[in-house]
Design a protein around this motif. Structure first.
Motif, PDB file in Angstrom:
ATOM      1  N   ALA A 144       0.870  -1.607  -0.378  1.00 55.94           N
ATOM      2  CA  ALA A 144      -0.044  -0.332   0.154  1.00 55.94           C
ATOM      3  C   ALA A 144       1.179   0.676  -0.190  1.00 55.94           C
ATOM      4  O   ALA A 144       0.770   1.919  -0.798  1.00 55.94           O
ATOM      5  N   LEU A 145       2.511   1.399   0.955  1.00 58.79           N
ATOM      6  CA  LEU A 145       3.388   2.289   1.334  1.00 58.79           C
ATOM      7  C   LEU A 145       3.498   2.646  -0.103  1.00 58.79           C
ATOM      8  O   LEU A 145       3.897   3.964  -0.548  1.00 58.79           O
ATOM      9  N   ALA A 146       4.130   1.274  -0.841  1.00 59.16           N
ATOM     10  CA  ALA A 146       4.440   1.966  -2.781  1.00 59.16           C
ATOM     11  C   ALA A 146       3.887   2.200  -3.085  1.00 59.16           C
ATOM     12  O   ALA A 146       4.238   3.153  -4.336  1.00 59.16           O
ATOM     13  N   LEU A 147       2.648   2.587  -3.080  1.00 58.36           N
ATOM     14  CA  LEU A 147       1.959   2.869  -4.376  1.00 58.36           C
ATOM     15  C   LEU A 147       1.563   4.266  -3.766  1.00 58.36           C
ATOM     16  O   LEU A 147       1.217   5.506  -4.843  1.00 58.36           O
ATOM     17  N   LEU A 148       2.117   5.152  -2.710  1.00 60.46           N
ATOM     18  CA  LEU A 148       2.066   6.057  -1.969  1.00 60.46           C
ATOM     19  C   LEU A 148       3.428   6.935  -1.756  1.00 60.46           C
ATOM     20  O   LEU A 148       3.328   7.597  -0.816  1.00 60.46           O
ATOM     21  N   GLN A 149       4.813   6.072  -2.727  1.00 51.04           N
ATOM     22  CA  GLN A 149       5.682   6.816  -1.981  1.00 51.04           C
ATOM     23  C   GLN A 149       5.780   8.108  -2.108  1.00 51.04           C
ATOM     24  O   GLN A 149       4.721   9.090  -3.459  1.00 51.04           O
ATOM     25  N   PRO A 150       6.457   8.936  -2.009  1.00 51.32           N
ATOM     26  CA  PRO A 150       6.484  10.294  -2.632  1.00 51.32           C
ATOM     27  C   PRO A 150       6.488  10.357  -4.440  1.00 51.32           C
ATOM     28  O   PRO A 150       7.231   9.519  -4.914  1.00 51.32           O
ATOM     29  N   ALA A 151       5.667  11.215  -4.562  1.00 49.34           N
ATOM     30  CA  ALA A 151       5.091  11.223  -5.629  1.00 49.34           C
ATOM     31  C   ALA A 151       6.253  12.290  -6.859  1.00 49.34           C
ATOM     32  O   ALA A 151       6.745  13.200  -5.948  1.00 49.34           O
ATOM     33  N   PRO A 152       5.782  11.614  -7.877  1.00 46.42           N
ATOM     34  CA  PRO A 152       7.146  13.088  -8.780  1.00 46.42           C
ATOM     35  C   PRO A 152       6.698  13.849  -8.730  1.00 46.42           C
ATOM     36  O   PRO A 152       5.610  14.880  -8.399  1.00 46.42           O
ATOM     37  N   ALA A 153       7.602  14.918  -9.499  1.00 42.82           N
ATOM     38  CA  ALA A 153       7.417  16.353  -9.576  1.00 42.82           C
ATOM     39  C   ALA A 153       6.579  17.121  -9.934  1.00 42.82           C
ATOM     40  O   ALA A 153       6.038  18.368  -9.634  1.00 42.82           O
ATOM     41  N   ASP A 154       5.855  16.532 -10.931  1.00 45.22           N
ATOM     42  CA  ASP A 154       4.234  17.110 -11.157  1.00 45.22           C
ATOM     43  C   ASP A 154       3.257  16.467 -10.604  1.00 45.22           C
ATOM     44  O   ASP A 154       1.841  17.000 -11.423  1.00 45.22           O
ATOM     45  N   PHE A 155       3.410  16.150  -9.481  1.00 40.60           N
ATOM     46  CA  PHE A 155       1.829  15.748  -8.688  1.00 40.60           C
ATOM     47  C   PHE A 155       1.191  17.072  -8.735  1.00 40.60           C
ATOM     48  O   PHE A 155       2.002  18.045  -7.145  1.00 40.60           O
ATOM     49  N   ASP A 156      -0.145  17.191  -8.202  1.00 43.16           N
ATOM     50  CA  ASP A 156      -0.472  17.920  -7.979  1.00 43.16           C
ATOM     51  C   ASP A 156      -0.530  18.520  -6.206  1.00 43.16           C
ATOM     52  O   ASP A 156      -2.058  17.637  -5.602  1.00 43.16           O
ATOM     53  N   ALA A 157       0.351  18.960  -5.039  1.00 47.01           N
ATOM     54  CA  ALA A 157       0.596  18.289  -3.900  1.00 47.01           C
ATOM     55  C   ALA A 157      -1.204  18.810  -3.179  1.00 47.01           C
ATOM     56  O   ALA A 157      -1.654  18.073  -2.322  1.00 47.01           O
ATOM     57  N   ALA A 158      -1.120  19.640  -4.056  1.00 50.25           N
ATOM     58  CA  ALA A 158      -2.636  20.758  -3.263  1.00 50.25           C
ATOM     59  C   ALA A 158      -3.541  19.869  -3.150  1.00 50.25           C
ATOM     60  O   ALA A 158      -3.876  20.095  -2.358  1.00 50.25           O
ATOM     61  N   ALA A 159      -3.805  19.104  -4.260  1.00 55.82           N
ATOM     62  CA  ALA A 159      -5.414  18.508  -4.064  1.00 55.82           C
ATOM     63  C   ALA A 159      -5.086  17.513  -4.076  1.00 55.82           C
ATOM     64  O   ALA A 159      -5.893  16.860  -4.179  1.00 55.82           O
ATOM     65  N   GLY A 160      -4.066  16.999  -3.700  1.00 54.63           N
ATOM     66  CA  GLY A 160      -4.045  15.078  -3.619  1.00 54.63           C
ATOM     67  C   GLY A 160      -3.157  15.039  -2.504  1.00 54.63           C
ATOM     68  O   GLY A 160      -3.060  13.718  -1.585  1.00 54.63           O
ATOM     69  N   GLY A 161      -2.110  15.769  -2.154  1.00 51.60           N
ATOM     70  CA  GLY A 161      -0.832  15.364  -0.715  1.00 51.60           C
ATOM     71  C   GLY A 161      -1.530  15.083   0.374  1.00 51.60           C
ATOM     72  O   GLY A 161      -1.721  14.589   0.535  1.00 51.60           O
ATOM     73  N   ALA A 162      -3.121  16.082   1.086  1.00 58.20           N
ATOM     74  CA  ALA A 162      -3.571  15.808   1.494  1.00 58.20           C
ATOM     75  C   ALA A 162      -4.644  13.700   2.221  1.00 58.20           C
ATOM     76  O   ALA A 162      -4.647  13.325   3.658  1.00 58.20           O
ATOM     77  N   ARG A 163      -5.151  13.619   0.742  1.00 59.50           N
ATOM     78  CA  ARG A 163      -5.262  12.249   0.452  1.00 59.50           C
ATOM     79  C   ARG A 163      -4.942  11.278   0.549  1.00 59.50           C
ATOM     80  O   ARG A 163      -4.377   9.815   1.098  1.00 59.50           O
ATOM     81  N   VAL A 164      -3.285  11.576   0.296  1.00 60.98           N
ATOM     82  CA  VAL A 164      -2.528  10.756   0.337  1.00 60.98           C
ATOM     83  C   VAL A 164      -1.835  10.522   1.765  1.00 60.98           C
ATOM     84  O   VAL A 164      -1.644   9.278   2.051  1.00 60.98           O
ATOM     85  N   ASP A 165      -1.384  11.267   2.392  1.00 59.20           N
ATOM     86  CA  ASP A 165      -0.966  11.304   3.567  1.00 59.20           C
ATOM     87  C   ASP A 165      -2.273  10.883   4.432  1.00 59.20           C
ATOM     88  O   ASP A 165      -1.300  10.157   5.056  1.00 59.20           O
ATOM     89  N   GLU A 166      -2.988  10.932   4.245  1.00 58.42           N
ATOM     90  CA  GLU A 166      -4.578  10.535   5.026  1.00 58.42           C
ATOM     91  C   GLU A 166      -4.241   8.997   4.831  1.00 58.42           C
ATOM     92  O   GLU A 166      -4.790   8.156   6.068  1.00 58.42           O
ATOM     93  N   MET A 167      -3.842   8.204   3.909  1.00 56.88           N
ATOM     94  CA  MET A 167      -4.077   6.812   3.741  1.00 56.88           C
ATOM     95  C   MET A 167      -2.281   6.082   4.382  1.00 56.88           C
ATOM     96  O   MET A 167      -1.755   5.502   4.827  1.00 56.88           O
ATOM     97  N   ARG A 168      -1.340   7.015   4.076  1.00 60.84           N
ATOM     98  CA  ARG A 168      -0.024   6.678   3.935  1.00 60.84           C
ATOM     99  C   ARG A 168       0.291   6.972   5.825  1.00 60.84           C
ATOM    100  O   ARG A 168       1.071   5.489   6.193  1.00 60.84           O
ATOM    101  N   LEU A 169      -0.742   6.889   6.769  1.00 65.85           N
ATOM    102  CA  LEU A 169      -0.140   7.325   7.700  1.00 65.85           C
ATOM    103  C   LEU A 169      -0.988   6.483   8.562  1.00 65.85           C
ATOM    104  O   LEU A 169      -0.066   6.215   9.889  1.00 65.85           O
ATOM    105  N   PRO A 170      -2.535   5.422   8.429  1.00 59.34           N
ATOM    106  CA  PRO A 170      -2.657   4.784   9.410  1.00 59.34           C
ATOM    107  C   PRO A 170      -1.377   3.585   8.751  1.00 59.34           C
ATOM    108  O   PRO A 170      -1.149   2.900   9.782  1.00 59.34           O
ATOM    109  N   CYS A 171      -1.153   3.264   7.710  1.00 56.88           N
ATOM    110  CA  CYS A 171      -0.790   2.167   7.101  1.00 56.88           C
ATOM    111  C   CYS A 171       1.071   2.679   8.053  1.00 56.88           C
ATOM    112  O   CYS A 171       1.351   1.023   8.660  1.00 56.88           O
TER     113      CYS A 171
END
Length: 349
Positions: free
Chosen positions: A261-288
């Motif tokens: 699960a974490l491998a799917l959510l590893q640090p994103a590439p440079a063009d990842f829209d952190a503002a749009a998806g970063g919080a959702r990614v972190d919300e999933m990474r934290l409990p994992c």
């Protein structure tokens, strides 16, 4: 965390033990002419008070038994603390001397984890408690307590009086259990289990390499063609499967699911829209990450647990679970001051 509830089918003696208001623990005096003694601890009804009941009592004991510091010892402690603070905060103004003195001279207890509470031990752990200012106070070597550590596969020179206690702790619940003087015998089953656990931890160099590998960043997403929504959905399913495996004690399988699960959510590439998806990614990474740390603790692999906790703290610096599990891992490694700081951080509101 919760207090354990006795099963309706539990034997009567088990239920009475669970509801006991006192437990026994052992004092190993540094003076070998003094006998090893069994003491009683009153167990508070509130779980939060119970967790710190023994260390609170022992802090008072060490403060009363070994007294304060000589002027030379006081200055040496404060000077050491001053240097440590200066080295870690080179660009900051000098620390307040009154606060520095208070921290340096505060009485605390170091905890040596002899037997970690893991599945193989049915979540029962045994710990030794010692005066954390033993060196500064120039306390004598406690040969008997040091030999107990050696029997458990640990190379620890104990200074001053030492205490040994037992507790059941599956990280969800906590219960103190009796520990008697006869339990210190080298042929006791828990001593053998402790030796096996401590000898299987591996070398510090191996653990450090594993830590570096776990923290190595990726250049891009795994399977970059997957959309963020699908990525999060797959990660959530993997996390759920991991939790199911964790509940039945299959930690290797749980770890595979959490890491996938974490491998799917590893640090994103440079063009990842952190503002749009970063919080959702972190919300999933934290409990994992928190669950991964719990698995590593169950396996007596504290360095990997610390790695997972560090990543969790980067996401949420106020995560009590991350600080608590990091403290447990540090305690397992004998890093008692770091463990104390982590556990205090976990208690902050």
């Amino acid at each position: 965390r919760r207090a354990p509830s006795p099963s309706p089918s539990a034997p009567a003696h088990s239920q009475s033990r669970l509801m006991s208001s006192t437990v026994r623990y052992v004092l190993i005096p540094a003076n070998e002419s003094d006998p090893i003694r069994e003491l009683e601890l009153s167990v508070p009804a509130k779980l939060e008070d119970n967790l710190g009941a023994l260390t609170k009592a022992l802090n008072a004991y060490y403060a009363a038994q070994t007294g304060g510091f000589t002027p030379e010892q006081r200055e040496a402690l404060i000077s050491t603390m001053r240097k440590q603070v200066a080295e870690k905060n080179k660009d900051s103004p000098p620390p307040d001397e009154a606060m520095l003195s208070q921290v340096a001279l505060s009485q605390t207890v170091d905890i040596v984890q002899l037997l970690p509470p893991i599945a193989a031990t049915e979540w029962v752990g045994v710990s030794m408690y010692v005066d954390d200012k033993g060196v500064a106070k120039e306390l004598p070597t406690n040969r008997r307590a040091s030999e107990v550590c050696t029997q458990c596969g640990l190379s620890v020179q104990v200074l001053g009086d030492a205490f040994v206690a037992r507790a059941w702790d599956d990280q969800e619940g906590y219960e103190r259990q009796d520990f008697r003087a006869s339990d210190l015998a080298s042929d006791e089953a828990w001593v053998k289990a402790a030796r096996q656990c401590n000898e299987s931890r591996g070398s510090l160099d191996d653990a450090a390499r594993r830590l570096a590998d776990l923290n190595a960043p990726r250049a891009t997403w795994q399977e970059p063609e997957i959309s963020l929504d699908d990525r999060l959905e797959r990660a959530a399913a993997g996390r759920s499967r991991g939790t199911d495996r964790f509940k039945v004690g299959d930690y290797n399988a749980a770890i595979k699911e959490y890491e996938a699960a974490l491998a799917l959510l590893q640090p994103a590439p440079a063009d990842f829209d952190a503002a749009a998806g970063g919080a959702r990614v972190d919300e999933m990474r934290l409990p994992c990450l928190l669950n991964l740390a719990a698995c590593r603790l169950r396996q007596s692999r504290p360095f990997e647990a610390i790695s997972a906790c560090d990543a969790a703290v980067e996401i949420d610096a106020t995560s009590a679970k991350a600080w608590f599990r990091r403290g447990q891992a540090c305690s397992a490694l004998g890093q008692h001051e770091a463990a104390r700081k982590n556990l205090l951080q976990a208690c902050k509101p």
